[in-house]
Design a protein around this motif. Structure first.
Motif, mmCIF file in Angstrom:
data_model
loop_
_atom_site.group_PDB
_atom_site.id
_atom_site.type_symbol
_atom_site.label_atom_id
_atom_site.label_comp_id
_atom_site.label_asym_id
_atom_site.label_seq_id
_atom_site.Cartn_x
_atom_site.Cartn_y
_atom_site.Cartn_z
ATOM 1 N N ALA A 142 0.839 -1.207 0.000
ATOM 2 C CA ALA A 142 0.000 0.000 0.000
ATOM 3 C C ALA A 142 0.872 1.254 0.000
ATOM 4 C CB ALA A 142 -0.938 -0.012 1.201
ATOM 5 N N THR A 143 1.967 1.214 0.735
ATOM 6 C CA THR A 143 2.879 2.362 0.746
ATOM 7 C C THR A 143 3.469 2.579 -0.647
ATOM 8 O OG1 THR A 143 3.445 1.838 3.024
ATOM 9 C CG2 THR A 143 4.895 3.371 1.896
ATOM 10 N N ALA A 180 0.585 3.897 -3.266
ATOM 11 C CA ALA A 180 -0.380 4.950 -2.920
ATOM 12 C C ALA A 180 -0.529 6.000 -4.019
ATOM 13 C CB ALA A 180 -0.026 5.602 -1.588
ATOM 14 N N LYS A 181 0.233 5.864 -5.111
ATOM 15 C CA LYS A 181 -0.002 6.742 -6.264
ATOM 16 C C LYS A 181 -1.049 6.143 -7.197
ATOM 17 C CE LYS A 181 4.107 9.586 -6.949
ATOM 18 N NZ LYS A 181 5.237 9.862 -7.847
ATOM 19 N N SER A 182 -1.491 4.936 -6.871
ATOM 20 C CA SER A 182 -2.498 4.284 -7.712
ATOM 21 C C SER A 182 -3.813 5.038 -7.613
ATOM 22 C CB SER A 182 -2.713 2.850 -7.239
ATOM 23 O OG SER A 182 -3.228 2.866 -5.921
ATOM 24 N N LYS A 183 -4.708 4.761 -8.548
ATOM 25 C CA LYS A 183 -6.057 5.322 -8.475
ATOM 26 C C LYS A 183 -6.809 4.676 -7.323
ATOM 27 C CE LYS A 183 -6.651 8.169 -11.961
ATOM 28 N NZ LYS A 183 -7.089 9.541 -11.724
ATOM 29 N N GLU A 184 -6.589 3.367 -7.172
ATOM 30 C CA GLU A 184 -7.334 2.631 -6.150
ATOM 31 C C GLU A 184 -6.578 1.363 -5.768
ATOM 32 O OE1 GLU A 184 -11.469 2.084 -7.125
ATOM 33 O OE2 GLU A 184 -11.777 0.638 -5.523
ATOM 34 N N ILE A 185 -6.643 1.028 -4.488
ATOM 35 C CA ILE A 185 -6.128 -0.265 -4.024
ATOM 36 C C ILE A 185 -7.283 -0.987 -3.342
ATOM 37 C CG2 ILE A 185 -4.476 -1.473 -2.537
ATOM 38 C CD1 ILE A 185 -2.823 1.117 -2.446
ATOM 39 N N ARG A 186 -7.511 -2.230 -3.723
ATOM 40 C CA ARG A 186 -8.492 -3.039 -2.993
ATOM 41 C C ARG A 186 -7.787 -4.248 -2.414
ATOM 42 N NH1 ARG A 186 -14.198 -3.338 -6.342
ATOM 43 N NH2 ARG A 186 -14.346 -1.087 -6.586
#
Lengths: 200, 200
Positions: free
Chosen positions: A181-182, A185-191
């Motif tokens: 996740a760190t 965190a520039k992604s549009k979304e993390i699931r």
């Protein structure tokens, strides 16, 4: 008071369920084969062989017309190959693995790249990668994901799904998810969808 | 070659858009008010006052029948209160903030608890909390979330959404999301949706 004695100490819910399905099938059809061994437990494998359930190492080696997919599940590609050979499938995929497979499929269909926290060579993980439809990667090393993301993250927006091999351990998964996740965190979304087996 | 000179150096897209809407409205309706100041930029506030756009500190102090919501947006509750008072709303909520509001709303409606990485007292964050329908918490301190999760995580399964105040910085957000994900990896699901302003 009645006391129920556990018949198979150490076998999880998914394997107990599979053994029951396999013994029923062997009793109905005579000899059947499984795609790979049912479990790492050699005693259990031998007990099943005696009951008419024999492990085949690879689809090419299958001789029976009845083939069982083990608790670990398999990929849609392998399922399709089995069907092409007109072999009847007995699917003993663990319901918890099935849920992880469905999650991988849904994430891939929704446009997510799928990260699987697991051993890349394990048959469950190989199956999960198959359900991720070519948009998956399996690793136990978050840094590997970090390196990959560095290569792509400024080029295009991305959506990241994280799931786990069902038998991994919670603390290691927590550390992995936190690190990914760190990095991401520039992604549009993390699931992150928790596909760990909660029954073990 | 034509050279375009920036008229308002330092103003972001959302504020430039709002200023245009406010000046148009003031020109159409005469005097209008804004709910709170349009920006921290005092020069801009004074320029708007001259154009007939006056900031009201609180809804109770509004005298005009035309009230503008600023770029920071507001909560559904405040919008509803404005409507109850039969005041006409000019909504200059920044489209990027609007997207974050919609994300908070969708997460809350889907049963997620919503964590907002932001300053709890900031008007944008207050608005976002409103859209999270009572299922939100705002903080810049991941450890606060860790403490909360320790209290709940063994009691019931939970789904966690993470969004951000649009003006926070990427590296701090990355660290926050990583820490929260580590704390929350026992959750059923974590959805981080990147609501940072990518234009600034």
């Amino acid at each position: 008071m009645e006391i129920d004695k556990a018949e198979e100490i150490g076998l999880c819910f998914g394997v107990r369920r599979a053994v029951k399905l396999l013994e029923e099938a062997a009793s109905k059809y005579g000899e059947i084969e499984t795609l790979g061994p049912v479990a790492h437990n050699q005693q259990l494998v031998e007990r099943l062989i005696k009951a008419g359930v024999k492990p085949a190492r690879h689809l090419n080696q299958v001789q029976s017309k009845i083939l069982a997919v083990t608790t670990h599940g398999t990929s849609p590609k392998v399922l399709s190959e089995i069907k092409t050979r007109h072999i009847h499938i007995i699917d003993t995929t663990c319901p918890i693995v099935r849920k992880a497979q469905n999650t991988a499929k849904e994430l891939a269909e929704a446009g997510f790249d799928v990260i699987i926290f697991g051993e890349a060579e394990h048959s469950e993980v190989q199956g999960l990668l198959g359900w991720a439809k070519g948009n998956g990667i399996a690793t136990l090393d978050a840094k590997q994901i970090g390196t990959l993301l560095k290569q792509v993250q400024d080029k295009k927006p991305y959506h990241l799904g994280i799931i786990s091999q069902t038998t991994q351990l919670q603390p290691a998964l927590a550390e992995f998810v936190g690190q990914v996740a760190t990095f991401a965190a520039k992604s549009k979304e993390i699931r992150f969808i928790n596909t760990l087996c909660g029954i073990v």
